[in-house]
Motif scaffolding. Structure first.
Motif, mmCIF file in Angstrom:
data_model
loop_
_atom_site.group_PDB
_atom_site.id
_atom_site.type_symbol
_atom_site.label_atom_id
_atom_site.label_comp_id
_atom_site.label_asym_id
_atom_site.label_seq_id
_atom_site.Cartn_x
_atom_site.Cartn_y
_atom_site.Cartn_z
ATOM 1 N N LEU A 281 0.828 -1.122 0.092
ATOM 2 C CA LEU A 281 -0.035 0.191 -0.130
ATOM 3 C C LEU A 281 0.806 1.261 0.044
ATOM 4 O O LEU A 281 0.453 2.357 -0.730
ATOM 5 C CB LEU A 281 -0.961 -0.096 1.250
ATOM 6 N N LYS A 282 2.054 1.365 0.740
ATOM 7 C CA LYS A 282 2.779 2.318 0.555
ATOM 8 C C LYS A 282 3.359 2.618 -0.829
ATOM 9 O O LYS A 282 3.176 3.709 -1.311
ATOM 10 C CB LYS A 282 4.127 2.188 1.704
ATOM 11 N N ARG A 283 3.614 1.565 -1.254
ATOM 12 C CA ARG A 283 4.100 1.860 -2.655
ATOM 13 C C ARG A 283 3.174 2.018 -3.816
ATOM 14 O O ARG A 283 3.359 3.050 -4.377
ATOM 15 C CB ARG A 283 4.830 0.569 -3.285
ATOM 16 N N LEU A 284 2.233 1.474 -3.707
ATOM 17 C CA LEU A 284 0.878 1.830 -4.697
ATOM 18 C C LEU A 284 0.490 3.295 -4.432
ATOM 19 O O LEU A 284 0.324 4.003 -5.485
ATOM 20 C CB LEU A 284 -0.338 0.883 -4.365
ATOM 21 N N THR A 285 0.214 3.592 -3.299
ATOM 22 C CA THR A 285 -0.439 5.175 -3.019
ATOM 23 C C THR A 285 0.755 6.088 -3.437
ATOM 24 O O THR A 285 0.276 7.162 -3.930
ATOM 25 C CB THR A 285 -0.818 5.220 -1.543
ATOM 26 N N GLY A 286 1.868 5.628 -3.176
ATOM 27 C CA GLY A 286 2.930 6.650 -3.798
ATOM 28 C C GLY A 286 3.175 6.838 -5.389
ATOM 29 O O GLY A 286 3.190 7.800 -5.879
ATOM 30 N N MET A 287 3.233 5.547 -5.938
ATOM 31 C CA MET A 287 3.264 5.547 -7.290
ATOM 32 C C MET A 287 1.977 6.101 -8.008
ATOM 33 O O MET A 287 2.118 6.727 -9.114
ATOM 34 C CB MET A 287 3.338 4.073 -7.850
ATOM 35 N N PHE A 288 0.972 5.954 -7.631
ATOM 36 C CA PHE A 288 -0.638 6.267 -8.331
ATOM 37 C C PHE A 288 -0.939 7.708 -7.696
ATOM 38 O O PHE A 288 -2.077 8.186 -7.882
ATOM 39 C CB PHE A 288 -1.380 5.303 -8.162
ATOM 40 N N ILE B 272 -2.141 8.233 -4.738
ATOM 41 C CA ILE B 272 -3.635 8.042 -4.000
ATOM 42 C C ILE B 272 -3.347 8.661 -2.688
ATOM 43 O O ILE B 272 -2.570 8.395 -1.821
ATOM 44 C CB ILE B 272 -3.781 6.713 -3.899
ATOM 45 N N THR B 273 -4.076 9.815 -2.334
ATOM 46 C CA THR B 273 -3.986 10.545 -1.037
ATOM 47 C C THR B 273 -5.626 10.448 -0.469
ATOM 48 O O THR B 273 -6.385 10.196 -1.009
ATOM 49 C CB THR B 273 -3.825 11.901 -1.217
ATOM 50 N N GLY B 274 -5.338 10.877 0.917
ATOM 51 C CA GLY B 274 -6.651 10.757 1.790
ATOM 52 C C GLY B 274 -6.785 9.674 2.762
ATOM 53 O O GLY B 274 -5.731 8.563 2.424
ATOM 54 N N SER B 275 -7.656 9.818 3.896
ATOM 55 C CA SER B 275 -7.619 8.894 4.817
ATOM 56 C C SER B 275 -9.021 8.397 4.892
ATOM 57 O O SER B 275 -9.538 8.116 5.927
ATOM 58 C CB SER B 275 -7.249 9.326 6.031
ATOM 59 N N ASP B 276 -9.491 8.090 3.917
ATOM 60 C CA ASP B 276 -11.313 7.999 3.737
ATOM 61 C C ASP B 276 -11.440 6.620 2.639
ATOM 62 O O ASP B 276 -10.497 5.980 2.148
ATOM 63 C CB ASP B 276 -12.067 9.027 2.999
ATOM 64 N N VAL B 277 -12.576 6.184 2.707
ATOM 65 C CA VAL B 277 -13.041 4.946 1.807
ATOM 66 C C VAL B 277 -12.659 5.093 0.592
ATOM 67 O O VAL B 277 -12.270 4.240 -0.202
ATOM 68 C CB VAL B 277 -14.337 4.849 2.164
ATOM 69 N N GLU B 278 -12.789 6.387 -0.038
ATOM 70 C CA GLU B 278 -12.561 6.511 -1.535
ATOM 71 C C GLU B 278 -11.152 6.148 -1.692
ATOM 72 O O GLU B 278 -10.804 5.380 -2.686
ATOM 73 C CB GLU B 278 -12.823 8.019 -1.722
ATOM 74 N N ALA B 279 -10.192 6.684 -0.884
ATOM 75 C CA ALA B 279 -8.706 6.294 -1.067
ATOM 76 C C ALA B 279 -8.501 4.856 -0.997
ATOM 77 O O ALA B 279 -7.719 4.184 -1.611
ATOM 78 C CB ALA B 279 -7.704 7.163 -0.174
ATOM 79 N N PHE C 61 -10.553 2.420 -1.566
ATOM 80 C CA PHE C 61 -11.173 1.765 -2.588
ATOM 81 C C PHE C 61 -10.353 1.841 -3.887
ATOM 82 O O PHE C 61 -9.818 0.877 -4.686
ATOM 83 C CB PHE C 61 -12.471 2.235 -3.042
ATOM 84 N N LYS C 62 -9.704 3.070 -4.120
ATOM 85 C CA LYS C 62 -8.764 3.110 -4.999
ATOM 86 C C LYS C 62 -7.530 2.224 -5.039
ATOM 87 O O LYS C 62 -7.164 1.746 -6.191
ATOM 88 C CB LYS C 62 -8.067 4.646 -5.235
ATOM 89 N N ALA C 63 -7.110 2.367 -3.981
ATOM 90 C CA ALA C 63 -5.966 1.465 -3.705
ATOM 91 C C ALA C 63 -6.191 -0.025 -3.740
ATOM 92 O O ALA C 63 -5.340 -0.784 -4.535
ATOM 93 C CB ALA C 63 -5.074 1.594 -2.461
ATOM 94 N N SER C 64 -7.354 -0.462 -3.302
ATOM 95 C CA SER C 64 -7.901 -1.852 -3.632
ATOM 96 C C SER C 64 -8.050 -2.121 -4.988
ATOM 97 O O SER C 64 -7.917 -3.362 -5.423
ATOM 98 C CB SER C 64 -9.249 -2.003 -2.953
ATOM 99 N N GLN C 65 -8.217 -1.271 -5.902
ATOM 100 C CA GLN C 65 -8.443 -1.816 -7.298
ATOM 101 C C GLN C 65 -6.984 -2.121 -7.858
ATOM 102 O O GLN C 65 -7.097 -2.664 -8.972
ATOM 103 C CB GLN C 65 -8.945 -0.361 -7.955
ATOM 104 N N LEU C 66 -6.112 -1.683 -7.214
ATOM 105 C CA LEU C 66 -4.560 -2.086 -7.961
ATOM 106 C C LEU C 66 -3.889 -2.790 -7.098
ATOM 107 O O LEU C 66 -2.601 -3.330 -7.588
ATOM 108 C CB LEU C 66 -4.178 -0.414 -7.700
ATOM 109 N N MET C 67 -4.169 -3.477 -6.020
ATOM 110 C CA MET C 67 -3.476 -4.444 -5.126
ATOM 111 C C MET C 67 -3.195 -5.747 -5.842
ATOM 112 O O MET C 67 -4.076 -6.042 -6.819
ATOM 113 C CB MET C 67 -4.098 -4.545 -3.796
ATOM 114 N N ALA C 68 -2.131 -6.344 -5.831
ATOM 115 C CA ALA C 68 -1.694 -7.521 -6.601
ATOM 116 C C ALA C 68 -2.740 -8.427 -6.704
ATOM 117 O O ALA C 68 -3.399 -9.228 -7.570
ATOM 118 C CB ALA C 68 -0.393 -8.200 -6.053
#
Length: 183
Positions: free
Chosen positions: A72-79, A81-88, A90-97
Motif C-alpha cells: 500500500l505504501k508503494r501503490l499510494t505513492g506511485m499512483f 493516492i491520497t486521503g484517509s477515507d474510504v475513497e482512497a 477503494f482506489k488502492a484496492s483496485q490496484l493491489m496484486a
C-alpha cells in the motif's frame, strides 16, 4: 515500446518487458498476479503441513500484515493516492496484486462509506475443493484481519464489517460483502 507477441524466435540478449506489445505486457501482469496467489497458497500449505493449521494461520497473518503495508505504501505513492477515507482505500484496492485474481464490485456511497463485494474468489474455491472446512473461517478470521490491516493503513478508525461471508454465501454468486466506513 516493442511489438513482440511471443518469444518463439531466437534468443535476444537485449530482451526486456518493453520488447513486447502492450497486450502481452498486460497478459504478463495477469500471469504474475496468478503466480503471486499461487506462491501464497504453496507457502501456506507448506507451513500448515509442517506446523499445523493454527501456527500456519499466525505465520500467514504476520506475513500479510507486513506485505500489505509494504504494498500500500508503494501503490499510494506511485499512483498518488491520497486521503484517509474510504475513497482512497477503494482506489488502492483496485490496484493491489490480489485484486487481479478476484472479481470485485466497489460501491462508493460517500467518501467515508462504501460496500465491497466479491463475486469470484479462487481462494474460497480452493478451500471448498480441499474439503477440510477451512472456508468456514477464512473470511471470518483471516480476511477480517487483512481488511483491518488495509483499512488501518488509511485511517486507524476506518472499519470493515462483513455483511455476508462464507459459508452462508457459498453457491449464491456472492462470495463476500463488506461495509467499509470511517468517521
Amino acid at each position: 515500446m516493442g511489438g513482440m507477441t511471443d518469444y518463439s524466435g531466437e534468443f535476444r540478449p537485449d530482451l526486456t518487458w518493453d520488447s513486447f506489445s502492450a497486450e502481452m505486457r498486460l497478459k504478463g501482469l495477469d500471469l504474475y498476479r496468478k503466480m503471486f496467489l499461487a506462491v501464497d497458497g504453496f507457502w501456506y500449505l507448506a507451513a500448515k503441513e509442517r506446523f499445523g493449521n493454527e501456527i500456519a494461520m499466525e505465520m500467514d497473518l504476520w506475513v500479510w500484515e507486513r506485505h500489505m503495508r509494504y504494498e500500500l505504501k508503494r501503490l499510494t505513492g506511485m499512483f498518488n493516492i491520497t486521503g484517509s477515507d474510504v475513497e482512497a482505500f477503494f482506489k488502492a484496492s483496485q490496484l493491489m496484486a490480489w485484486t487481479g485474481n478476484i472479481s470485485m464490485e466497489l460501491e462508493l456511497l460517500s467518501k467515508n462509506h462504501g460496500i465491497m463485494r466479491t463475486t469470484s474468489c479462487p481462494t474460497i474455491d480452493a478451500l471448498v475443493k480441499e474439503g477440510e472446512g477451512r472456508e468456514r473461517d477464512f473470511c471470518r478470521v483471516i480476511e477480517q484481519r487483512m481488511m483491518d490491516f488495509q483499512t488501518a493503513f488509511f485511517n486507524p478508525e476506518m472499519t470493515a464489517v462483513p455483511l455476508r461471508i462464507p459459508p452462508e454465501t457459498l453457491g449464491s454468486g456472492l462470495y463476500c460483502e463488506w461495509e467499509i466506513k470511517c468517521p
